[in-house]
Write a protein that holds these residues in place. Sequence first.
Motif, PDB file in Angstrom:
ATOM      1  N   GLU A 177     -30.199  51.152  44.111  1.00  0.00           N
ATOM      2  CA  GLU A 177     -29.767  49.961  43.363  1.00  0.00           C
ATOM      3  C   GLU A 177     -28.588  50.276  42.449  1.00  0.00           C
ATOM      4  O   GLU A 177     -28.328  49.567  41.484  1.00  0.00           O
ATOM      5  CB  GLU A 177     -30.934  49.419  42.527  1.00  0.00           C
ATOM      6  CG  GLU A 177     -32.074  48.882  43.394  1.00  0.00           C
ATOM      7  CD  GLU A 177     -33.152  48.206  42.572  1.00  0.00           C
ATOM      8  OE1 GLU A 177     -33.535  48.787  41.540  1.00  0.00           O
ATOM      9  OE2 GLU A 177     -33.589  47.115  42.949  1.00  0.00           O
ATOM     10  N   PRO A 409     -28.809  45.229  47.680  1.00  0.00           N
ATOM     11  CA  PRO A 409     -29.095  46.546  48.237  1.00  0.00           C
ATOM     12  C   PRO A 409     -29.167  46.498  49.759  1.00  0.00           C
ATOM     13  O   PRO A 409     -29.436  45.463  50.347  1.00  0.00           O
ATOM     14  CB  PRO A 409     -30.468  46.899  47.656  1.00  0.00           C
ATOM     15  CG  PRO A 409     -30.730  45.924  46.587  1.00  0.00           C
ATOM     16  CD  PRO A 409     -29.899  44.719  46.854  1.00  0.00           C
ATOM     17  N   THR A 419     -29.966  39.845  45.731  1.00  0.00           N
ATOM     18  CA  THR A 419     -29.640  40.817  44.698  1.00  0.00           C
ATOM     19  C   THR A 419     -30.903  41.125  43.905  1.00  0.00           C
ATOM     20  O   THR A 419     -31.439  40.235  43.262  1.00  0.00           O
ATOM     21  CB  THR A 419     -28.568  40.232  43.772  1.00  0.00           C
ATOM     22  OG1 THR A 419     -27.440  39.876  44.564  1.00  0.00           O
ATOM     23  CG2 THR A 419     -28.154  41.235  42.727  1.00  0.00           C
ATOM     24  N   SER A 420     -31.390  42.342  43.952  1.00  0.00           N
ATOM     25  CA  SER A 420     -32.616  42.673  43.221  1.00  0.00           C
ATOM     26  C   SER A 420     -32.312  42.761  41.730  1.00  0.00           C
ATOM     27  O   SER A 420     -31.169  42.990  41.328  1.00  0.00           O
ATOM     28  CB  SER A 420     -33.157  44.009  43.720  1.00  0.00           C
ATOM     29  OG  SER A 420     -32.228  45.030  43.426  1.00  0.00           O
ATOM     30  N   GLY A 422     -32.943  45.103  39.659  1.00  0.00           N
ATOM     31  CA  GLY A 422     -32.415  46.430  39.317  1.00  0.00           C
ATOM     32  C   GLY A 422     -30.947  46.559  39.683  1.00  0.00           C
ATOM     33  O   GLY A 422     -30.141  47.121  38.928  1.00  0.00           O
ATOM     34  N   PHE A 423     -30.578  46.023  40.812  1.00  0.00           N
ATOM     35  CA  PHE A 423     -29.190  46.059  41.274  1.00  0.00           C
ATOM     36  C   PHE A 423     -28.291  45.295  40.294  1.00  0.00           C
ATOM     37  O   PHE A 423     -27.246  45.784  39.856  1.00  0.00           O
ATOM     38  CB  PHE A 423     -29.130  45.439  42.669  1.00  0.00           C
ATOM     39  CG  PHE A 423     -27.774  45.445  43.299  1.00  0.00           C
ATOM     40  CD1 PHE A 423     -27.441  46.402  44.242  1.00  0.00           C
ATOM     41  CD2 PHE A 423     -26.825  44.480  42.978  1.00  0.00           C
ATOM     42  CE1 PHE A 423     -26.190  46.402  44.841  1.00  0.00           C
ATOM     43  CE2 PHE A 423     -25.574  44.479  43.560  1.00  0.00           C
ATOM     44  CZ  PHE A 423     -25.251  45.443  44.505  1.00  0.00           C
ATOM     45  N   ASN A 426     -27.896  47.116  37.052  1.00  0.00           N
ATOM     46  CA  ASN A 426     -26.976  48.256  37.142  1.00  0.00           C
ATOM     47  C   ASN A 426     -25.525  47.790  37.164  1.00  0.00           C
ATOM     48  O   ASN A 426     -24.663  48.361  36.485  1.00  0.00           O
ATOM     49  CB  ASN A 426     -27.289  49.107  38.369  1.00  0.00           C
ATOM     50  CG  ASN A 426     -26.356  50.306  38.443  1.00  0.00           C
ATOM     51  OD1 ASN A 426     -25.345  50.272  39.134  1.00  0.00           O
ATOM     52  ND2 ASN A 426     -26.667  51.336  37.662  1.00  0.00           N
TER      53      ASN A 426
END
Length: 897
Positions: A177, A409, A419-420, A422-423, A426
């Motif tokens: 991610e 990811p 889009t997660s 975490g991604f 970041n």
Amino acid sequence: RLNATRLRRIPAAAAIAVGVVSGAASGAWAGERADLPLGAGWRFHQGDVAPGKQGGPEAPAFNDRGWASVSLPHTWNHLGGTAQRTADYNATRGAGWYRLRFTPPANYAGRKVWLQFDGASINAEVWLNGVKLGAHQGAFGRFRFDATAALKMGKPNVLAVRTDNSSPAAAGSPTAEVIPMSGDFFLFGGLYRAVSLIATDPVHIDMMDSGGPGVYAHTASLDGAAGIEVDSRVTNDGAKAQPVVVKTAIVDAAGATAASDSQPLTVAPGTVAEPQQTLTVPNPHLWDGRSDPYLYQVVTRVETAQGQLLDQVTQPLGIRSFRFDPDQGFFLNGKHVALHGVSRHQDRPGKGWAISPADQAQDMDIMLDLGINTLRLAHYQHDQAIYDLADKDGVVVWAEIPLVNRTAPETPEGDKGVTSPGFAANAESQLRELIKQNYNHPSVVTWSIGNEVNLMAAAGHGVSNARPLLTRLNQAAYELDHTRPTTMADCCEPWPDQPKPGVDRVAEITDLLGYNRYQGWYYDKAEDLGPVLDRLHALHPRLPLAVSEYGAGGALSQHTDQVQAGTSQGGVVYPKGHFHPEELESRLHEIWWAQLKARPYLWGTFIWTMFDFASDSRTEGDMIDTNDKGLVSYDRTVKKDVFFFYKADWSDQPVLHLNGRRYVDRAYPVTDVEAYSNAASARLSLNGRDLGAAACPDHVCRWPAVHLDAGDNVLTATAEIKGQSVSDSITWRFAGKPDEIHIRAGASAGLISAAGARYGSDAFATGGEPHDRNPAPEQGRPDKTIPPVTGTPDPKLYETYRAGAFGYRVPVPAGRYQVTLRFAEPMLAAGARAFDVAANGHVVLQHLDVAAEAGGPLAALDRTVTVEVTGDGGLALDFRPVTGPALVSAIDVVPAR
Ligand code: GCB
């Protein structure tokens, strides 16, 4: 008023020992920051290590005696810039461990001590004396950890760092991610930028503000006088409330104080105070780009009420205004400036990203010599050194985060557009680092939040749903910095009348937009660039547009004899294959630049790219793992011809450069000679014989159809430029026969056959398309093994061909010639292709079915005919399709014996 001389003094503590400090430095604490570089004396191990009796490498007692001794900056990856994989080839991605023993000065006791990493790739975990200080995700931003509690002052300490540059696509990857998910550049691993130990007073300017300086200044008003707003963050890590005075001064280039302000306040323990100060500079000297990049400094001091210094930070300040207009482009301090420049990657052969300050300075020098006034720092945050140089040299910067190719990811099914959290977090944290850390650089005028984010989807790998993340990042950029517009680089916007399912539109989220355009290289024709831009401009009339990328590969060992002026078609070898002749790169840029220059609505143009760079997904040109679209070679030693085309236009220096200097052994007895120059005209001589003057319209001087001598040909061009005499000389060799021509269709020059004939490139052709039966693998695909053509000692000669309805006009003198035509059917069975060949109007081969006559595809077939050439019209060969396209791989024209 503050005493500027005192402010600019180098803190005494900074002079303390470098690297592994063997003994504690003595002396009293100077009350100012101490910055101890931790560059030397590291131990390194590539890969993970099974914990021993003493624990893993993070444990202080771990035995690293077998590890390599290294110093920073360091990477274990070495790739790019070579024709072959060498013994030290190393593209391994994964873990790399670093350990350092060092002894900080005893007088750090009672201070706060911070470990600062200017960049570590991609993820980093840090332990000090076995205590985990923290982790960081992202290869490009600076980050810091509070080392105070774990550090032993005046005693040996053990620092352990695990970096990990695993590919995000690897199963279970720790970088799954962490942006970027992919890209056309290699992510080198390790501690590739500086590491240092910084000591401050417990009351200090914030060290934990996303790696930023803790002092942020911008020009809030500029109207005769400049109103400079300075926002600082003052942290009290002590136990009791601390009354302080925050003293900020703006110091001019001569060291005099131009404005100052003092603000008393009390910082409660465990809090961060955020004083805002507005300073007025009465007659500001503006930062005015390359013509006058005048810099002030903002010096912020935190003092006790009694005047004792607690901390001090110095930041650059350039006072300027700028704006972008959708029809008129860029304005700096109210004046229009046509921004023309390049993009730059940060790697070098052998060193990867682990480059020195001298390397940074050399890169900037080469770019300034070219005459850039703008620079795209692609595709990520670069080292502070280059932003500092851009400030000092007046280069306008596009800064960006590495959100590349996709906004979600990797999944086994490709981009699902999800889009997660975490991604997204970041991406946002890398954006925050970029903006915080570079906020004070006057060179930076725009923050880019992405590059070609829907490329994967546009290429058919999944779907893109980029708008939600881009909208969030765009908003975050405004919140972090309301003084600069946002931008991004778009590749794949679908035309309104040609929607691409699964590819969302990303234009008009950011304030500005750049288009990456490869007309004539990856698609379309070079001449299409301007009309395509006009269409995009009409589609987004209120959006200031730039060309954020345009470029072509230029291999130093691949050449063509004539690349017809004004067209990207006839005579040009097939660019998607492994042929990247330097002359083709030049020609395409000539065509592109004429169109870009004629479009003042573009606020900037950025060549892709300044230097060749490492990309492990590529095998093309004359190198592996290298993108060769640079104007300058990967090792910075060779300026390709096209460098001088732009230099002639952009720089004030006299330029006269003969092209084709790396194509020494010429195949054809007759050739055009060309030079790039900013002279009005230039003269050419060959082996001392005057060949006359040529005009140099648009910086290109051309002498057509020059006959070469046998042996060495010393070509000398001379010109007068602004009253200065300039000259340039190159030597070519011609070892062939003046009345023989050997043409390799669809290829660049230089093949020597088993019989010793030197083949020139695919010159003299009109119509048809050059093809390469064995093209370089497409990006990311493994090498294909293609069977060689049989029945010939020269299988390579038959790998390329021209196909379609086409002709050749070969400039040979009158006489009788033996013309050998060489063919190999690439893929079709007998009966699927037939064509006629005519020589000077007479059909010499009728209904030729190459597969039928050679016994199948991939078998060589040669046909020799005798042709009488009369007059000086030369030899005309015409290939006329009957069934399917005609083709030919090589043509040999030799006098009939
Ligand atoms: C692009 C990408 C860049 C590549 C370039 C190329 O559009 O943004 O990262 O390197 O094309 O050379 O294909």
